[in-house]
Scaffold this motif. Structure first.
Motif, mmCIF file in Angstrom:
data_model
loop_
_atom_site.group_PDB
_atom_site.id
_atom_site.type_symbol
_atom_site.label_atom_id
_atom_site.label_comp_id
_atom_site.label_asym_id
_atom_site.label_seq_id
_atom_site.Cartn_x
_atom_site.Cartn_y
_atom_site.Cartn_z
ATOM 1 N N PRO A 40 13.507 15.377 20.878
ATOM 2 C CA PRO A 40 12.548 14.706 19.988
ATOM 3 C C PRO A 40 11.268 14.339 20.732
ATOM 4 O O PRO A 40 11.281 14.057 21.934
ATOM 5 C CB PRO A 40 13.314 13.460 19.538
ATOM 6 N N SER A 41 10.149 14.335 19.999
ATOM 7 C CA SER A 41 8.839 14.102 20.616
ATOM 8 C C SER A 41 8.558 12.639 20.901
ATOM 9 O O SER A 41 7.648 12.322 21.668
ATOM 10 C CB SER A 41 7.735 14.661 19.715
ATOM 11 N N GLY A 42 9.302 11.720 20.293
ATOM 12 C CA GLY A 42 9.093 10.311 20.561
ATOM 13 C C GLY A 42 7.903 9.729 19.814
ATOM 14 O O GLY A 42 7.249 10.380 18.999
ATOM 15 N N VAL A 43 7.632 8.457 20.113
ATOM 16 C CA VAL A 43 6.508 7.713 19.543
ATOM 17 C C VAL A 43 5.466 7.552 20.633
ATOM 18 O O VAL A 43 5.812 7.186 21.761
ATOM 19 C CB VAL A 43 6.984 6.331 19.036
ATOM 20 N N PRO A 44 4.201 7.830 20.327
ATOM 21 C CA PRO A 44 3.643 8.274 19.050
ATOM 22 C C PRO A 44 3.503 9.786 18.895
ATOM 23 O O PRO A 44 2.968 10.241 17.888
ATOM 24 C CB PRO A 44 2.258 7.626 19.075
ATOM 25 N N ARG A 45 3.954 10.573 19.867
ATOM 26 C CA ARG A 45 3.637 12.002 19.859
ATOM 27 C C ARG A 45 4.079 12.713 18.579
ATOM 28 O O ARG A 45 3.431 13.672 18.146
ATOM 29 C CB ARG A 45 4.257 12.678 21.081
ATOM 30 N N SER A 46 5.167 12.258 17.965
ATOM 31 C CA SER A 46 5.633 12.920 16.749
ATOM 32 C C SER A 46 4.566 12.951 15.651
ATOM 33 O O SER A 46 4.636 13.797 14.756
ATOM 34 C CB SER A 46 6.884 12.214 16.214
ATOM 35 N N LEU A 47 3.590 12.039 15.733
ATOM 36 C CA LEU A 47 2.541 11.993 14.716
ATOM 37 C C LEU A 47 1.436 13.008 14.948
ATOM 38 O O LEU A 47 0.606 13.226 14.067
ATOM 39 C CB LEU A 47 1.939 10.584 14.641
ATOM 40 N N TYR A 48 1.387 13.621 16.145
ATOM 41 C CA TYR A 48 0.315 14.599 16.369
ATOM 42 C C TYR A 48 0.819 15.934 16.918
ATOM 43 O O TYR A 48 0.021 16.745 17.377
ATOM 44 C CB TYR A 48 -0.800 14.022 17.266
ATOM 45 N N VAL A 49 2.123 16.181 16.876
ATOM 46 C CA VAL A 49 2.561 17.555 17.104
ATOM 47 C C VAL A 49 2.056 18.391 15.932
ATOM 48 O O VAL A 49 1.880 17.873 14.824
ATOM 49 C CB VAL A 49 4.101 17.668 17.233
ATOM 50 N N PRO A 50 1.786 19.693 16.146
ATOM 51 C CA PRO A 50 1.133 20.484 15.085
ATOM 52 C C PRO A 50 2.079 20.915 13.968
ATOM 53 O O PRO A 50 2.314 22.091 13.726
ATOM 54 C CB PRO A 50 0.574 21.689 15.854
ATOM 55 N N THR A 51 2.673 19.926 13.286
ATOM 56 C CA THR A 51 3.502 20.174 12.110
ATOM 57 C C THR A 51 3.200 19.091 11.080
ATOM 58 O O THR A 51 2.491 18.123 11.367
ATOM 59 C CB THR A 51 5.005 20.143 12.450
ATOM 60 N N GLN A 52 3.761 19.241 9.894
ATOM 61 C CA GLN A 52 3.579 18.243 8.846
ATOM 62 C C GLN A 52 4.544 17.079 9.043
ATOM 63 O O GLN A 52 5.628 17.231 9.618
ATOM 64 C CB GLN A 52 3.845 18.865 7.464
ATOM 65 N N ILE A 53 4.139 15.909 8.556
ATOM 66 C CA ILE A 53 5.053 14.779 8.441
ATOM 67 C C ILE A 53 5.024 14.304 7.001
ATOM 68 O O ILE A 53 4.064 14.552 6.258
ATOM 69 C CB ILE A 53 4.689 13.630 9.402
ATOM 70 N N PRO A 75 0.827 -1.211 0.000
ATOM 71 C CA PRO A 75 0.000 0.000 0.000
ATOM 72 C C PRO A 75 0.860 1.260 0.000
ATOM 73 O O PRO A 75 1.861 1.328 0.722
ATOM 74 C CB PRO A 75 -0.809 -0.130 1.298
ATOM 75 N N ASP A 76 0.491 2.215 -0.818
ATOM 76 C CA ASP A 76 1.284 3.431 -0.981
ATOM 77 C C ASP A 76 0.867 4.465 0.059
ATOM 78 O O ASP A 76 -0.153 5.145 -0.092
ATOM 79 C CB ASP A 76 1.097 3.990 -2.395
ATOM 80 N N LEU A 77 1.664 4.576 1.123
ATOM 81 C CA LEU A 77 1.396 5.528 2.209
ATOM 82 C C LEU A 77 2.070 6.874 1.968
ATOM 83 O O LEU A 77 1.977 7.767 2.821
ATOM 84 C CB LEU A 77 1.903 4.963 3.544
ATOM 85 N N GLN A 78 2.726 7.040 0.856
ATOM 86 C CA GLN A 78 3.587 8.198 0.655
ATOM 87 C C GLN A 78 2.788 9.493 0.523
ATOM 88 O O GLN A 78 1.673 9.511 0.016
ATOM 89 C CB GLN A 78 4.455 7.993 -0.584
ATOM 90 N N GLY A 79 3.397 10.558 1.024
ATOM 91 C CA GLY A 79 2.770 11.864 0.950
ATOM 92 C C GLY A 79 2.975 12.625 2.245
ATOM 93 O O GLY A 79 3.728 12.211 3.129
ATOM 94 N N PHE A 80 2.278 13.752 2.338
ATOM 95 C CA PHE A 80 2.340 14.618 3.521
ATOM 96 C C PHE A 80 1.088 14.408 4.354
ATOM 97 O O PHE A 80 -0.029 14.370 3.822
ATOM 98 C CB PHE A 80 2.457 16.079 3.095
ATOM 99 N N TRP A 81 1.269 14.316 5.660
ATOM 100 C CA TRP A 81 0.169 13.969 6.552
ATOM 101 C C TRP A 81 0.231 14.824 7.807
ATOM 102 O O TRP A 81 1.264 15.380 8.160
ATOM 103 C CB TRP A 81 0.247 12.486 6.947
ATOM 104 N N ARG A 82 -0.922 14.859 8.510
ATOM 105 C CA ARG A 82 -0.977 15.590 9.774
ATOM 106 C C ARG A 82 -1.974 14.917 10.706
ATOM 107 O O ARG A 82 -3.075 14.535 10.293
ATOM 108 C CB ARG A 82 -1.388 17.048 9.536
ATOM 109 N N GLY A 83 -1.583 14.776 11.977
ATOM 110 C CA GLY A 83 -2.461 14.201 12.986
ATOM 111 C C GLY A 83 -3.205 15.282 13.735
ATOM 112 O O GLY A 83 -3.066 16.475 13.453
ATOM 113 N N PRO A 84 -4.018 14.895 14.738
ATOM 114 C CA PRO A 84 -4.816 15.853 15.508
ATOM 115 C C PRO A 84 -3.966 16.633 16.511
ATOM 116 O O PRO A 84 -3.450 16.066 17.476
ATOM 117 C CB PRO A 84 -5.843 14.976 16.224
ATOM 118 N N ALA A 85 -3.801 17.926 16.274
ATOM 119 C CA ALA A 85 -2.877 18.728 17.080
ATOM 120 C C ALA A 85 -3.268 18.792 18.552
ATOM 121 O O ALA A 85 -2.410 19.003 19.418
ATOM 122 C CB ALA A 85 -2.782 20.139 16.505
#
Length: 252
Positions: free
Chosen positions: A92-105, A26-36
């Motif tokens: 670093p924010s660690g796992v999983p917080r890095s996925l919902y800090v208010p920036t792009q991934i 599955p192609d997960l590639q791209g820019f994403w953002r979680g709930p800030a």
């Protein structure tokens, strides 16, 4: 709320057939953002002068609360009142917080690897998806040690070897280096990844617990990650220390 969106996404998952990478994954590639809102507090919290407010990201236990052991709940409250949270001095924010800090991934893939790049603090995760052992138990890492595999169309990641110095949020919610995190990334439509993580840490909690939330695709044309030039020794840390707080030392 976020949890309801995630449960709805679960129901859609079997019917969606995602685009594939060259190796058929599955192609997960791209820019994403979680709930800030999660970076303020992963539990439900009201809107205040300091917080934007938000629903709990926790879907198990059903009450949306972290199942702390009594000593750990006391420490969480002490963390909030006594310590500068680790994101302030640019750790670093660690796992999983890095996925919902208010920036792009950004997610990139190659055969046998998934790479997650974060704008904040120059951090990244390399997730191998071919069998290999974790690093040695004497090695502790800010972002943990990730080992992935594909279960059908879901990327499943086992994360170990944490250094115990990251928080889940600004509210002082924490884990120890013994935490083991089981992540699941599932594309449920072209623009939504359903993310779930179960945190198992018998030192700190009475039982494993689970967060779930969607990662939303950013479809802005020409988007690129920007450097958030946070670094150790950030000047904003000094006023907080002078105000009577200390840098969080981490949990052993």
């Amino acid at each position: 709320g976020v949890a309801l969106l995630s449960r709805a996404s679960d129901a859609q998952a079997p019917s969606y057939r995602p685009a594939r990478t060259s190796d058929g994954k599955p192609d997960l590639q791209g820019f994403w953002r979680g709930p800030a809102s999660g970076t303020e507090n992963v539990e439900e919290h009201p809107k205040t002068d300091d917080d934007d407010g938000g629903k709990s990201l926790i879907v198990d236990p059903p009450d949306g609360k972290i199942p702390y052991q009594p000593w750990a709940k006391t420490l969480q409250q002490e963390n909030r009142s006594k310590y500068v949270e680790p994101n302030v001095p640019c750790f670093p924010s660690g796992v999983p917080r890095s996925l919902y800090v208010p920036t792009q991934i950004e997610i990139l893939q190659s055969p046998g690897n998934v790479l997650i790049l974060f704008e904040r603090a120059h951090t990244y995760r390399i997730i191998p998806t071919t069998p290999r052992p974790h690093v040695g138990s004497q090695i502790d890492l800010w972002m943990g040690d990730s080992r992935g595999r594909w279960e059908g169309d879901t990327l499943v990641v086992d994360v170990t070897n944490h250094n115990g110095k990251t928080w889940f949020d600004q509210a002082g919610n924490f884990h120890s280096p013994a935490a083991r995190m089981a992540e699941r990334f599932t594309l449920v439509d072209q623009d939504t990844i359903n993310y779930r993580v179960t945190i198992d840490d018998a030192r700190v909690y009475t039982r494993p617990w689970t967060m779930a939330f969607p990662l939303r695709r950013n479809k802005e044309k020409g988007l690129r990650l920007l450097e958030e030039a946070c670094h150790e020794g950030e000047r904003n840390t000094d006023p907080l220390i002078r105000a009577g707080q200390q840098i969080y030392p981490g949990v052993k």
